[in-house]
Design an enzyme around this catalytic site. Structure first.
Site, PDB file in Angstrom:
ATOM      1  N   GLU A 189      11.851  25.915  -8.347  1.00 46.81           N
ATOM      2  CA  GLU A 189      12.788  26.756  -7.585  1.00 46.81           C
ATOM      3  C   GLU A 189      13.355  27.837  -8.507  1.00 46.81           C
ATOM      4  OE1 GLU A 189      14.997  28.845  -5.421  1.00 46.81           O
ATOM      5  OE2 GLU A 189      13.907  27.253  -4.382  1.00 46.81           O
ATOM      6  N   HIS A 245      18.165  28.891  -6.045  1.00 41.94           N
ATOM      7  CA  HIS A 245      19.125  27.864  -5.630  1.00 41.94           C
ATOM      8  C   HIS A 245      18.425  26.747  -4.867  1.00 41.94           C
ATOM      9  CE1 HIS A 245      22.414  30.502  -6.690  1.00 41.94           C
ATOM     10  NE2 HIS A 245      21.965  31.439  -5.871  1.00 41.94           N
ATOM     11  N   LYS A 273      28.143  28.878   9.154  1.00 40.52           N
ATOM     12  CA  LYS A 273      28.895  27.965  10.019  1.00 40.52           C
ATOM     13  C   LYS A 273      30.304  27.734   9.480  1.00 40.52           C
ATOM     14  CE  LYS A 273      25.241  28.160  12.157  1.00 40.52           C
ATOM     15  NZ  LYS A 273      24.769  29.231  11.284  1.00 40.52           N
ATOM     16  N   SER A 279      20.182  41.482  17.951  1.00 39.18           N
ATOM     17  CA  SER A 279      21.021  40.446  18.572  1.00 39.18           C
ATOM     18  C   SER A 279      20.349  39.091  18.601  1.00 39.18           C
ATOM     19  CB  SER A 279      21.393  40.864  19.999  1.00 39.18           C
ATOM     20  OG  SER A 279      20.271  40.736  20.864  1.00 39.18           O
ATOM     21  N   ALA A 288      19.752  35.374  16.507  1.00 40.74           N
ATOM     22  CA  ALA A 288      20.773  34.422  16.071  1.00 40.74           C
ATOM     23  C   ALA A 288      21.625  34.971  14.935  1.00 40.74           C
ATOM     24  CB  ALA A 288      20.112  33.112  15.656  1.00 40.74           C
ATOM     25  N   ALA A 311      20.111  43.255  11.136  1.00 43.77           N
ATOM     26  CA  ALA A 311      19.691  41.889  11.455  1.00 43.77           C
ATOM     27  C   ALA A 311      18.473  41.957  12.379  1.00 43.77           C
ATOM     28  CB  ALA A 311      20.831  41.118  12.115  1.00 43.77           C
ATOM     29  N   HIS A 315      32.276   9.304  30.470  1.00 44.29           N
ATOM     30  CA  HIS A 315      33.301  10.163  31.065  1.00 44.29           C
ATOM     31  C   HIS A 315      34.631   9.936  30.347  1.00 44.29           C
ATOM     32  CE1 HIS A 315      35.694  12.217  34.141  1.00 44.29           C
ATOM     33  NE2 HIS A 315      36.530  11.180  34.091  1.00 44.29           N
TER      34      HIS A 315
END
Length: 467
Positions: A35, A38, A52, A182, A184, A270, A446
């Site tokens: 690697e 990271h 997130k 637009s 994710a 993006a 429920h």
């Protein structure tokens, strides 16, 4: 290193690479991961996880601003962008260390360096231009991931035009922002910056936002986003940008050819990602590529015996959970295990953590019809669910698509609070080849949001209760 011979060398320590390494170690293989930056890859360090964390901060800030709706008081609500970013980076660092611990625990050799194929079975490793090792292995898995794609003339410069790297660590909060794309990544950052107070405009060349999603779900998400003040322009493209000292003026063209200018503090590009296939020595092998990704079969095998590819570099869907599962399948096939089943890509769920959240699995209603299915479609709105109302989240929709002839669940699509945590119920159902009958006879607890999943199935067959 004294030992340079392995059963398996994995190039890249992202979700696909490190999971493949651990599974290989469990199967008693001698494994090495190379690697260059990271452990955990883009997902853990610059993608899934830190975004997130940012979105969680934005969510709490949103609730604080609307505390009165819950009978609470929160005066003089604000935020420190530096601390928001710091928390996100801290989360990534913690998990990065966790991956290193897992690899060490499983006795996987980790080499910090840049790997390059030197023909079949051979990998050379360098670090800062200096040669470290020449490694050999019967099997080599390429898990080199992907990077942001750039539009000609709108190349990111790290200052005014950002990729997700820069968008994740803003030093100050821009007052205005243009997001190009637009999907994710684009819609999540649009949601974050908008919630934190920026005036955000999203430009999408396709007719709907989140183009891979079901059209009805996309429309519902757009309606809720625009209601909150987010500006969205579809069937539109950015045809040029002019940079100022501390702003950008973008020229935007709609489907009729009409152009207009929009000046913003920052731009986020993006427009997708492309596989990292360069400078890894593919030219020394028979490995084939197509549209920026390595060509593989259903078990990750390339055109060169002994060389495999998994994850983003092996093509869409470019999702961490797809990479992880692909790595396990590839390793188990290498190990010669029986009953190794190819991955069913139509059963890979997709989650977008914007506000409102969007989650889906399987065929959209349109795709199911195009595939020749006679479909039964069920829908259930959040407004009919007691838990959603109690949460103060009454906007949203659960939609299910069935084969009318067999009752097979073809697809499930959701928009609303916490749907990214609900979708796995339908994923499991599809994996078990569940029909509408089993879902109808399943008892859902429920009060929960999951009851809407049951009601949507009932609705497809004219048996809905609470609507």
């Amino acid at each position: 290193m004294a030992d340079t011979s392995f059963d398996l060398i994995i190039v890249g320590g992202g979700p696909g690479g490190y999971v493949a390494a651990i599974r290989a170690a469990q199967l008693k293989m001698k494994v090495c991961v190379v690697e260059k930056q990271h452990l955990g890859g883009i997902c853990l360090n610059w993608g899934c996880i830190p975004t997130k964390a940012l979105l969680r901060s934005a969510e709490i800030y949103h609730y604080m601003q609307h505390a009165d709706a819950y009978g609470l008081k929160a005066d003089n609500v604000g935020f420190d962008v530096g601390k928001v970013v710091q928390r996100s980076r801290k989360v990534s660092k913690q998990l990065n260390g966790g991956v290193g611990h897992l690899l060490k625990k499983n006795k996987v050799t980790v080499i910090d360096g840049e790997a390059k194929l030197n023909g079949p079975g051979k990998v050379s490793v360098t670090k800062d231009g200096k040669k470290l090792d020449a490694l050999t292995a019967k099997h080599i898995i390429l898990a080199t991931g992907a990077r942001p794609r750039a539009l000609p003339g709108i190349e990111p410069d790290k200052k005014l035009i950002w990729t997700y790297f820069e968008a994740m660590v803003p030093e100050t909060m821009p007052k205005s922002l243009l997001v190009i794309g637009s999907g994710a990544i684009g819609i999540e950052f649009a949601s974050f910056f908008h919630t934190m107070g920026a005036e955000v405009t999203v430009v999408e060349v396709m007719p709907q936002i989140m183009p891979v999603e079901d059209e009805e779900i996309s429309k519902q998400a757009r309606k809720q986003m625009e209601k909150s003040g987010l500006k969205i322009m579809t069937e539109t493209k950015v045809v040029g940008v002019k940079k100022g000292n501390d702003n950008v003026t973008a020229t935007i063209e709609d489907k009729s050819g009409k152009k207009s200018d929009l000046t913003v503090d920052r731009v986020i590009s993006a427009v997708g990602v492309q596989g990292n296939i360069e400078n890894i020595g593919l030219e020394t092998t028979k490995v084939k590529t197509d549209r920026g990704c390595i060509v593989i079969d259903e078990y990750g095998r390339t055109a060169e015996p002994g060389i495999y590819a998994i994850g983003d570099v092996a093509g869409p869907p470019m999702l961490a959970h797809k990479a992880e599962h692909e790595g396990v399948i590839c390793v188990e096939k290498i190990a010669g295990l029986n009953d190794v089943h190819p991955m069913k890509k139509e059963q890979i769920p997709g989650c977008t953590y914007c506000n409102p959240q969007v989650a889906s699995v399987g065929l959209t209603e349109k795709k199911a019809k195009e595939a020749g299915y006679d479909v039964k479609v069920g829908r259930f709105p959040f407004i009919g669910n007691g838990k959603a109302i109690a949460l103060g989240e009454p906007e949203g929709l659960v939609k299910t698509v069935f084969d009318a002839k067999t009752g097979q669940l073809l697809g499930a699509h959701m928009v609303g609070a916490e749907v990214t945590e609900l979708i796995q119920g339908y994923v499991v159902a599809m994996g078990l080849e569940t029909t509408e009958a089993e879902l109808m006879h399943t008892v859902f607890p429920h009060p929960t949001l999951s009851e809407m999943m049951h009601e949507s199935v009932l609705d497809a067959y004219g048996r809905v209760i609470h609507m």
